[in-house]
Enzyme design. Structure first.
Site, PDB file in Angstrom:
ATOM      1  N   GLY A 175       0.824  -1.202   0.000  1.00 38.54           N
ATOM      2  CA  GLY A 175       0.000   0.000   0.000  1.00 38.54           C
ATOM      3  C   GLY A 175       0.856   1.249   0.000  1.00 38.54           C
ATOM      4  O   GLY A 175       2.023   1.230  -0.425  1.00 38.54           O
ATOM      5  N   SER A 176       0.297   2.331   0.503  1.00 41.01           N
ATOM      6  CA  SER A 176       0.973   3.625   0.433  1.00 41.01           C
ATOM      7  C   SER A 176       2.134   3.703   1.418  1.00 41.01           C
ATOM      8  O   SER A 176       2.150   3.023   2.451  1.00 41.01           O
ATOM      9  CB  SER A 176      -0.025   4.745   0.742  1.00 41.01           C
ATOM     10  OG  SER A 176      -0.357   4.753   2.114  1.00 41.01           O
ATOM     11  N   GLU A 212       5.752  -3.358   0.991  1.00 33.09           N
ATOM     12  CA  GLU A 212       5.890  -3.052  -0.438  1.00 33.09           C
ATOM     13  C   GLU A 212       5.041  -1.818  -0.674  1.00 33.09           C
ATOM     14  O   GLU A 212       3.808  -1.888  -0.638  1.00 33.09           O
ATOM     15  CB  GLU A 212       5.427  -4.252  -1.277  1.00 33.09           C
ATOM     16  CG  GLU A 212       5.979  -4.239  -2.694  1.00 33.09           C
ATOM     17  CD  GLU A 212       5.150  -3.388  -3.627  1.00 33.09           C
ATOM     18  OE1 GLU A 212       5.583  -2.239  -3.898  1.00 33.09           O
ATOM     19  OE2 GLU A 212       4.098  -3.849  -4.061  1.00 33.09           O
ATOM     20  N   LEU A 213       5.703  -0.687  -0.923  1.00 30.32           N
ATOM     21  CA  LEU A 213       5.034   0.599  -0.831  1.00 30.32           C
ATOM     22  C   LEU A 213       4.958   1.301  -2.184  1.00 30.32           C
ATOM     23  O   LEU A 213       4.893   0.658  -3.212  1.00 30.32           O
ATOM     24  CB  LEU A 213       5.753   1.443   0.227  1.00 30.32           C
ATOM     25  CG  LEU A 213       5.941   0.732   1.586  1.00 30.32           C
ATOM     26  CD1 LEU A 213       6.724   1.601   2.552  1.00 30.32           C
ATOM     27  CD2 LEU A 213       4.607   0.306   2.179  1.00 30.32           C
ATOM     28  N   GLY A 214       4.939   2.600  -2.175  1.00 34.11           N
ATOM     29  CA  GLY A 214       4.685   3.359  -3.386  1.00 34.11           C
ATOM     30  C   GLY A 214       5.869   3.442  -4.322  1.00 34.11           C
ATOM     31  O   GLY A 214       6.958   2.923  -4.066  1.00 34.11           O
ATOM     32  N   CYS A 245       1.546   0.541  -8.396  1.00 36.31           N
ATOM     33  CA  CYS A 245       2.763   1.039  -7.746  1.00 36.31           C
ATOM     34  C   CYS A 245       3.925   1.135  -8.729  1.00 36.31           C
ATOM     35  O   CYS A 245       4.841   1.918  -8.539  1.00 36.31           O
ATOM     36  CB  CYS A 245       3.138   0.152  -6.557  1.00 36.31           C
ATOM     37  SG  CYS A 245       3.456  -1.577  -6.977  1.00 36.31           S
ATOM     38  N   GLU A 275       3.860  10.578  -6.081  1.00 34.05           N
ATOM     39  CA  GLU A 275       3.212   9.429  -6.719  1.00 34.05           C
ATOM     40  C   GLU A 275       1.761   9.821  -6.986  1.00 34.05           C
ATOM     41  O   GLU A 275       0.979  10.026  -6.063  1.00 34.05           O
ATOM     42  CB  GLU A 275       3.269   8.196  -5.818  1.00 34.05           C
ATOM     43  CG  GLU A 275       2.619   6.979  -6.447  1.00 34.05           C
ATOM     44  CD  GLU A 275       2.581   5.780  -5.515  1.00 34.05           C
ATOM     45  OE1 GLU A 275       2.651   4.640  -6.010  1.00 34.05           O
ATOM     46  OE2 GLU A 275       2.455   5.983  -4.292  1.00 34.05           O
ATOM     47  N   PHE A 291      -0.758   8.166  -8.870  1.00 34.89           N
ATOM     48  CA  PHE A 291      -1.721   7.067  -8.871  1.00 34.89           C
ATOM     49  C   PHE A 291      -2.920   7.403  -9.759  1.00 34.89           C
ATOM     50  O   PHE A 291      -4.077   7.199  -9.406  1.00 34.89           O
ATOM     51  CB  PHE A 291      -2.168   6.700  -7.456  1.00 34.89           C
ATOM     52  CG  PHE A 291      -1.993   5.224  -7.163  1.00 34.89           C
ATOM     53  CD1 PHE A 291      -0.729   4.654  -7.159  1.00 34.89           C
ATOM     54  CD2 PHE A 291      -3.083   4.410  -6.915  1.00 34.89           C
ATOM     55  CE1 PHE A 291      -0.559   3.304  -6.899  1.00 34.89           C
ATOM     56  CE2 PHE A 291      -2.926   3.054  -6.666  1.00 34.89           C
ATOM     57  CZ  PHE A 291      -1.661   2.499  -6.657  1.00 34.89           C
TER      58      PHE A 291
END
Length: 484
Positions: free
Chosen positions: A229-230, A251-253, A285, A379, A381
């Site tokens: 996620g963020s 596991e991020l942006g 992502c 980011e 998105f």
């Protein structure tokens, strides 16, 4: 067969079977606002009960034979294939996926299950040398209970890529999907593994709000937290997990760069760039968030990319043949538009798009950017392609690395030059002569810097490292002599 019959899951969550919930929330179609169903919301107390039950069930599940666990994973993959049309339909309507993206996601789910079916029988240890007269071994053991917190954008595969290996390696799982995609990112996973013969109590589906998310992190039985996620939410989860001495895989942006080298085929490069920026409305992502183009190609590349953007239809993927579907909700749609308009107000220029189109956003190309503008720095998105030029490899490396994120980079053009640039880039993934969006079940996936903790998902080595604990064992032929 069908796995998503509303009569099974409507108004319920999954914890030792389907349980009636004290509260529910609607499943909404982002393209129309239509209600598609009702999901049962778990509470923090439900999480605590589920964690206790999961710890009990995990011990029995870990003791089953490797072939039994492998069989469940193989059957899950077969069920995903048998129910592909049904699952794709939910991904289209609930997640706003175009049909091709939904099909790709289901195929990834099939591959993930089949890949993970090999984990139970994969070597999980090594024989060590020892200075003493003994045998010395290192082996991997299941971590225990794993919490998986999954996002809305690729809801099925980004939950399953942690659920499947964790189960295959003998763990129990608490799964909390994003509330906006609780069916395609939660119910379908629970139903598939239920039909595949996973024993009761091993997998729990716990949709809910932030209090539920906090509970699945803090439950004492949970040893590993897998979050996608963020970056801001990931930081908070990492802090909480660290205080509780739990491993957190984050596991991020990303704000991923696509570098177009001098001499590159502009038509092919722009096609790659459009795919990288506009697939699933840019809600990935790995989306190409920065197009870094050599000065000799900048004008031509921008024009070709803008022409492609203008030709991409936006609409309801369940009812129209479109290239871009809706943004997940109105709040995110307005955020995307705000980043674009703020950048234009700061001096950037629109080469294409820049407008809200119903529940979606037109494919957008921005030029004339500076590094401090939000469309370049953040980011987004959303389906926005910011373009900037570079002069030489030193300049390209500096621009790529001048970013808080480090998830994925694509380099297009001469391979030798691309290799030299790749060695200077800080990124978890680098794709030469491909755009930034790519994933395979057998490939380690993850980022560096603000894109994550360096954890990896995918492939035997990364999955075993992520979802097991190391244990050292020694064996002597007789009881050792000691000086006490």
């Amino acid at each position: 067969m069908t796995v998503l019959d509303n009569g099974v899951w409507s108004g319920r969550f999954f914890s030792d079977g389907w349980q009636d919930s004290t509260s529910t929330y609607p499943v909404l179609e982002p393209a129309t606002g239509e209600q598609l169903g009702t999901v049962g919301a778990a509470t923090a107390d439900d999480v605590r009960r589920a964690a206790t039950r999961a710890a009990e069930a995990q011990r029995e599940w870990a003791a089953t034979s490797p072939q039994q666990r492998a069989a469940v994973l193989r059957r899950a993959g077969e069920i995903f294939r048998e129910c592909a049309d049904e699952v794709e339909g939910w991904l289209v309507r609930e997640a706003g996926s175009v049909r091709a993206k939904a099909g790709f996601e289901v195929e990834l789910a099939v591959g993930e299950c089949f890949e993970c079916a090999g984990l139970p029988t994969h070597p999980q240890g090594e024989v060590l040398t020892s200075e003493d007269a003994r045998w010395s071994f290192a082996r991997r053991r299941p971590a225990g209970v794993v919490s998986v917190i999954a996002p809305f954008n690729f809801p099925l595969i980004l939950g399953l890529r942690s659920v499947a290996p964790a189960l295959a390696l003998g763990n129990a799982v608490l799964l909390k999907p994003d509330p906006r995609t609780a069916v395609s990112g939660g119910v379908v996973i629970a139903r598939v593994f239920e039909e595949a013969g996973l024993p009761a109590g091993v997998l729990h589906l716990l949709p809910g709000d932030g209090a539920v998310g906090q509970a699945v992190v803090e439950a004492p039985e949970v040893r590993v937290v897998s979050f996608t996620g963020s970056t801001p939410v990931g930081r908070a989860i990492g802090e909480r997990a660290g205080r509780l001495l739990k491993r957190a895989h984050l596991e991020l942006g990303g704000n991923n760069a696509l570098v177009v080298l001098p001499g590159a085929d502009v038509a092919k490069a722009a096609s790659a760039g459009a795919f990288g920026s506009y697939l699933h409305q840019g809600q990935i992502c790995m989306t190409t968030g920065r197009h870094i183009v050599h000065a000799s190609l900048l004008e031509e590349y921008t024009a070709v990319l803008a022409a492609k953007a203008k030709a991409l239809p936006v609409g309801d993927p369940a009812r129209e043949d479109v290239a871009l579907g809706p943004i997940i909700d109105r709040r995110q749609l307005e955020r995307v538009h705000g980043i674009v308009t703020d950048s234009v107000a700061a001096g950037a220029s629109l080469a294409a798009g820049g407008e809200i189109a119903g529940a979606g956003y037109l494919a957008t190309v921005l030029t004339g950017l500076t590094p401090d503008m939000p469309a370049w720095r953040e980011e987004i998105f959303g389906p926005v392609a910011p373009v900037m030029g570079f002069s030489d490899l030193d300049d390209a490396a500096r621009i790529v690395n001048d970013c808080e994120y480090g998830l994925s980079v694509g380099i297009l053009g001469d391979v030798g030059t691309a290799m030299k640039l790749a060695d200077r880039i800080e990124s978890g993934k680098i794709h030469i002569n491909e755009q930034t969006v790519s994933d395979e079940p057998n490939a380690p996936f993850g980022g560096v810097k603000a894109s994550g903790t360096g954890s990896r998902f995918g492939g035997a080595a990364a999955n075993i490292e992520a979802f097991t604990e190391g244990q050292w064992i020694t064996v002597r032929p007789d009881i050792a002599d000691y000086p006490f």
